[in-house]
Write an enzyme that holds these catalytic residues in place. Structure first.
Site, PDB file in Angstrom:
ATOM      1  CB  ALA A   1     -23.961  17.084  63.339  1.00  0.00           C
ATOM      2  CB  VAL A   2     -20.973  13.648  59.806  1.00  0.00           C
ATOM      3  CG1 VAL A   2     -20.589  12.210  59.459  1.00  0.00           C
ATOM      4  CG2 VAL A   2     -21.648  14.331  58.612  1.00  0.00           C
TER       5      VAL A   2
ATOM      6  CD  GLU B   1     -25.633  32.687  62.921  1.00  0.00           C
ATOM      7  OE1 GLU B   1     -25.895  31.712  63.663  1.00  0.00           O
ATOM      8  OE2 GLU B   1     -26.514  33.445  62.464  1.00  0.00           O
TER       9      GLU B   1
ATOM     10  CG  ASN C   1     -16.231  23.888  62.802  1.00  0.00           C
ATOM     11  OD1 ASN C   1     -15.515  23.063  62.228  1.00  0.00           O
ATOM     12  ND2 ASN C   1     -17.487  23.639  63.130  1.00  0.00           N
TER      13      ASN C   1
ATOM     14  CE1 TYR D   1     -22.112  24.306  56.315  1.00  0.00           C
ATOM     15  CE2 TYR D   1     -20.654  25.520  57.780  1.00  0.00           C
ATOM     16  CZ  TYR D   1     -21.733  24.676  57.585  1.00  0.00           C
ATOM     17  OH  TYR D   1     -22.433  24.203  58.669  1.00  0.00           O
TER      18      TYR D   1
HETATM   19  C1  LIG Z   1     -18.714  19.670  58.693  1.00  0.00           C
HETATM   20  C2  LIG Z   1     -19.207  18.239  58.506  1.00  0.00           C
HETATM   21  C3  LIG Z   1     -20.745  18.223  58.507  1.00  0.00           C
HETATM   22  C4  LIG Z   1     -18.711  17.716  57.139  1.00  0.00           C
HETATM   23  O1  LIG Z   1     -19.274  16.432  56.905  1.00  0.00           O
HETATM   24  P1  LIG Z   1     -18.390  15.253  56.259  1.00  0.00           P
HETATM   25  O2  LIG Z   1     -19.289  14.132  55.924  1.00  0.00           O
HETATM   26  O3  LIG Z   1     -17.245  14.959  57.160  1.00  0.00           O
HETATM   27  O4  LIG Z   1     -17.837  15.967  54.934  1.00  0.00           O
HETATM   28  P2  LIG Z   1     -17.610  15.332  53.480  1.00  0.00           P
HETATM   29  O5  LIG Z   1     -16.902  14.023  53.610  1.00  0.00           O
HETATM   30  O6  LIG Z   1     -18.892  15.345  52.728  1.00  0.00           O
HETATM   31  O7  LIG Z   1     -16.589  16.414  52.900  1.00  0.00           O
HETATM   32  C5  LIG Z   1     -16.837  17.204  51.727  1.00  0.00           C
HETATM   33  C6  LIG Z   1     -15.725  18.215  51.574  1.00  0.00           C
HETATM   34  O8  LIG Z   1     -15.735  19.151  52.673  1.00  0.00           O
HETATM   35  C7  LIG Z   1     -14.379  19.508  53.017  1.00  0.00           C
HETATM   36  N1  LIG Z   1     -14.048  18.976  54.347  1.00  0.00           N
HETATM   37  C8  LIG Z   1     -14.830  18.184  55.124  1.00  0.00           C
HETATM   38  N2  LIG Z   1     -14.204  17.910  56.295  1.00  0.00           N
HETATM   39  C9  LIG Z   1     -13.008  18.537  56.244  1.00  0.00           C
HETATM   40  C10 LIG Z   1     -11.913  18.622  57.150  1.00  0.00           C
HETATM   41  N3  LIG Z   1     -11.924  18.003  58.337  1.00  0.00           N
HETATM   42  N4  LIG Z   1     -10.836  19.358  56.786  1.00  0.00           N
HETATM   43  C11 LIG Z   1     -10.793  19.985  55.596  1.00  0.00           C
HETATM   44  N5  LIG Z   1     -11.803  19.930  54.679  1.00  0.00           N
HETATM   45  C12 LIG Z   1     -12.899  19.216  55.003  1.00  0.00           C
HETATM   46  C13 LIG Z   1     -13.484  18.854  51.965  1.00  0.00           C
HETATM   47  O9  LIG Z   1     -13.395  19.771  50.882  1.00  0.00           O
HETATM   48  C14 LIG Z   1     -14.323  17.641  51.589  1.00  0.00           C
HETATM   49  O10 LIG Z   1     -14.029  17.133  50.307  1.00  0.00           O
HETATM   50  P3  LIG Z   1     -12.831  16.038  50.146  1.00  0.00           P
HETATM   51  O11 LIG Z   1     -12.992  15.021  51.226  1.00  0.00           O
HETATM   52  O12 LIG Z   1     -13.055  15.498  48.755  1.00  0.00           O
HETATM   53  O13 LIG Z   1     -11.551  16.817  50.288  1.00  0.00           O
HETATM   54  C15 LIG Z   1     -18.635  17.296  59.596  1.00  0.00           C
HETATM   55  O14 LIG Z   1     -17.240  17.467  59.657  1.00  0.00           O
HETATM   56  C16 LIG Z   1     -19.197  17.524  60.982  1.00  0.00           C
HETATM   57  O15 LIG Z   1     -20.182  16.926  61.383  1.00  0.00           O
HETATM   58  N6  LIG Z   1     -18.556  18.408  61.769  1.00  0.00           N
HETATM   59  C17 LIG Z   1     -18.954  18.618  63.151  1.00  0.00           C
HETATM   60  C18 LIG Z   1     -20.221  19.403  63.203  1.00  0.00           C
HETATM   61  C19 LIG Z   1     -20.032  20.771  62.597  1.00  0.00           C
HETATM   62  O16 LIG Z   1     -19.034  21.439  62.819  1.00  0.00           O
HETATM   63  N7  LIG Z   1     -21.061  21.193  61.825  1.00  0.00           N
HETATM   64  C20 LIG Z   1     -21.063  22.488  61.184  1.00  0.00           C
HETATM   65  C21 LIG Z   1     -21.397  23.607  62.138  1.00  0.00           C
HETATM   66  S1  LIG Z   1     -23.113  23.568  62.586  1.00  0.00           S
END
Ligand SMILES: CC(C)(COP(=O)(O)OP(=O)(O)OC[C@H]1O[C@@H](n2cnc3c(N)ncnc32)[C@H](O)[C@@H]1OP(=O)(O)O)[C@@H](O)C(=O)NCCC(=O)NCCS
Length: 138
Positions: A65-66, A98, A103, A110
């Site tokens: 989570a971010v 999962e 989402n 992933y």
């Molecule tokens: C999923 C999560 C951890 C990704 O972290 P992040 O730091 O935002 O992701 P990054 O900046 O490292 O992204 C890496 C790649 O992932 C994909 N990606 C990340 N967020 C995305 C979005 N909102 N829509 C589409 N692709 C996405 C893209 O391919 C991205 O590469 P790009 O920016 O060069 O296109 C973050 O969105 C989050 O905390 N989500 C809420 C919690 C959650 O759902 N966790 C997973 C379930 S437990």
């Protein structure tokens, strides 16, 4: 992740509306050698965390989570890449997770990191939403 990180970790968990772990669960789990718990800090601020349960050669990604204000800045990727290195060092060969079918951001994340969507678990969540099953082979 240390005990002093927990208020900030719970803050992110609440901000995202996750119903994951309570403070008590974090406190008792942090001392376990089967838990990989990492945080990412920007300066003084804790902005992301990763939780992985390790079971021999297999592992389960419990949470990544971010903070909302720092999404899509590459922080999740840096955290996962560090987790990947540490899990490899511990001899983990496969990791499972999962994710909610709705989402799509997490699913894109992933897939971007070479996880494979190998199945679906119908009505897995208590609100009836399906879970998509992903795995990562080291
Ligand atoms: C999923 C999560 C951890 C990704 O972290 P992040 O730091 O935002 O992701 P990054 O900046 O490292 O992204 C890496 C790649 O992932 C994909 N990606 C990340 N967020 C995305 C979005 N909102 N829509 C589409 N692709 C996405 C893209 O391919 C991205 O590469 P790009 O920016 O060069 O296109 C973050 O969105 C989050 O905390 N989500 C809420 C919690 C959650 O759902 N966790 C997973 C379930 S437990």
């Amino acid at each position: 992740m240390s005990l002093s990180d927990l208020p900030a970790v719970l803050g992110i968990q609440n901000e995202l509306g996750f119903q994951n772990w309570s403070l008590k669960q974090f406190e008792t789990s942090l001392s376990s050698s089967s838990l990989l718990a990492l945080v990412c800090e920007l300066g003084e601020e804790l902005v992301a965390y990763l939780l992985v349960q390790i079971l021999g050669e297999e592992a389960e990604l419990l949470s990544i989570a971010v903070q909302l204000s720092h999404k899509r800045e590459g922080i999740g990727s840096r955290l996962w890449n560090e987790g990947l290195l540490q899990l490899k060092e511990k001899g983990v060969q496969r990791l499972f997770l999962e994710v909610r079918e709705g989402n799509s951001a997490a699913q894109s994340f992933y897939k971007n990191h070479q996880f494979i969507n190998y199945g679906i678990r119908k009505r897995y969540y208590s609100d009836g939403e399906n879970a998509l099953l992903f795995r990562f082979d080291f």
